[in-house]
Enzyme design. Structure first.
Site, mmCIF file in Angstrom:
data_model
loop_
_atom_site.group_PDB
_atom_site.id
_atom_site.type_symbol
_atom_site.label_atom_id
_atom_site.label_comp_id
_atom_site.label_asym_id
_atom_site.label_seq_id
_atom_site.Cartn_x
_atom_site.Cartn_y
_atom_site.Cartn_z
ATOM 1 N N TYR A 63 -10.881 -2.747 25.180
ATOM 2 C CA TYR A 63 -11.445 -3.879 25.918
ATOM 3 C C TYR A 63 -12.581 -3.404 26.811
ATOM 4 O O TYR A 63 -12.581 -2.268 27.287
ATOM 5 C CB TYR A 63 -10.388 -4.519 26.824
ATOM 6 C CG TYR A 63 -9.193 -5.103 26.123
ATOM 7 C CD1 TYR A 63 -9.143 -6.451 25.783
ATOM 8 C CD2 TYR A 63 -8.076 -4.304 25.818
ATOM 9 C CE1 TYR A 63 -8.034 -7.000 25.155
ATOM 10 C CE2 TYR A 63 -6.963 -4.843 25.185
ATOM 11 C CZ TYR A 63 -6.950 -6.188 24.860
ATOM 12 O OH TYR A 63 -5.850 -6.726 24.233
ATOM 13 N N ASP B 289 -6.270 -14.388 25.906
ATOM 14 C CA ASP B 289 -6.274 -15.488 26.855
ATOM 15 C C ASP B 289 -7.529 -16.340 26.684
ATOM 16 O O ASP B 289 -8.575 -15.831 26.256
ATOM 17 C CB ASP B 289 -6.228 -14.958 28.290
ATOM 18 C CG ASP B 289 -4.888 -14.324 28.647
ATOM 19 O OD1 ASP B 289 -3.885 -14.663 27.998
ATOM 20 O OD2 ASP B 289 -4.857 -13.496 29.578
ATOM 21 N N ASP C 198 -6.517 -13.136 37.551
ATOM 22 C CA ASP C 198 -7.825 -13.383 36.945
ATOM 23 C C ASP C 198 -8.394 -14.682 37.525
ATOM 24 O O ASP C 198 -7.956 -15.121 38.598
ATOM 25 C CB ASP C 198 -7.727 -13.422 35.411
ATOM 26 C CG ASP C 198 -6.874 -14.577 34.884
ATOM 27 O OD1 ASP C 198 -6.396 -15.415 35.697
ATOM 28 O OD2 ASP C 198 -6.687 -14.656 33.652
ATOM 29 N N ARG D 125 -5.108 -7.824 32.927
ATOM 30 C CA ARG D 125 -5.043 -8.503 34.232
ATOM 31 C C ARG D 125 -4.192 -7.713 35.222
ATOM 32 O O ARG D 125 -4.534 -7.584 36.394
ATOM 33 C CB ARG D 125 -4.460 -9.908 34.068
ATOM 34 C CG ARG D 125 -5.417 -10.899 33.449
ATOM 35 C CD ARG D 125 -4.785 -12.270 33.373
ATOM 36 N NE ARG D 125 -3.775 -12.370 32.330
ATOM 37 C CZ ARG D 125 -2.658 -13.085 32.429
ATOM 38 N NH1 ARG D 125 -2.384 -13.744 33.536
ATOM 39 N NH2 ARG D 125 -1.825 -13.150 31.421
#
Length: 234
Positions: A83, A55, A97, A189
């Site tokens: 991540y 993203d 988010d 997310r």
């Protein structure tokens, strides 16, 4: 690797790129594509693509494949990913988010470090996850985010994902720093949103960085601008 030749890119390269904040994955690919095409006078049929979208609000490792290496993209997409990021507790957003504004706030009086760390266990292993409405998945011929932006209600089915590691690395008031290793198809997310729900408070993702894809590490990656400079483009 320096001094790559035209043949190198045509035969195939897997380039480790550190995607900057607010860049789309498409922008990163496009920056490299035009730099390589200009440098070696390649035509529009030059093959290049990425192995897994990030993203715009996320940074980190983006694998970009050229030439014959584009055939490896499906297998690279299937690799486990790691991540790091921050989940902020006490509030939710429609996009899960910072793409959208906070829509609800919740009490966090009951939240403790012990509770936060214990709750990670609920998300380990194979779990059912519902993708966010603000995503590029398609439903009835349209991207989910297109439905979301029109205020349309859409039934989104859950899907199986696997989280092999979920570690809390720091707690700074309501900001929960984490490291996650997960399978293809995982939405961090959604994890942030679901984690907040499991804690009986809201949660949304406020920072995200992809650090690994399989054996590839962001420590060995370079920004698109650094790549262009290395290629000799000013």
């Amino acid at each position: 690797m320096t001094n790559r030749t035209k043949e190198d890119f045509l035969n195939g390269q897997t380039l480790l790129i550190d995607k900057p904040l607010n860049w789309s994955s498409f922008q990163a690919v496009n920056a490299l594509k035009w730099a390589i095409r200009k440098k070696f006078d390649l035509n529009k049929k030059f093959k290049i693509g990425h192995a897994g979208t990030l993203d715009p609000l996320a940074t980190g490792l983006l694998l970009i494949c050229t030439g014959k290496h584009t055939k490896t993209i499906p297998s690279l997409q299937g690799q486990e990913k790691e991540y790091t990021g921050i989940i902020t507790l006490g509030a939710t957003t429609p996009s899960y988010d910072l793409e959208t504004e906070i829509d609800q706030t919740f009490s966090t009086d009951h939240i403790t470090e012990t509770l936060i760390k214990a709750t990670t266990a609920k998300f380990l292993g194979e779990i059912d996850q519902r993708p966010p409405i603000f995503s590029a998945l398609k439903k009835d011929g349209k991207r989910l985010y297109e439905h979301a932006r029109k205020g349309e209600t859409v039934a989104i089915p859950t899907r199986k994902i696997t989280i092999s590691a979920f570690e809390i690395t720091q707690i700074d008031q309501l900001n929960v720093h984490f490291r996650v290793s997960c399978s293809k198809g995982t939405y961090i997310r959604s994890l942030a949103h679901d984690f907040g729900q499991a804690l009986q408070t809201g949660g949304h993702l406020t920072a995200l960085r992809r650090t690994k894809i399989g054996t590839f590490n962001v420590d060995n990656a370079q920004t698109p601008e650094a790549f262009k400079l290395q290629l000799g483009e000013k």
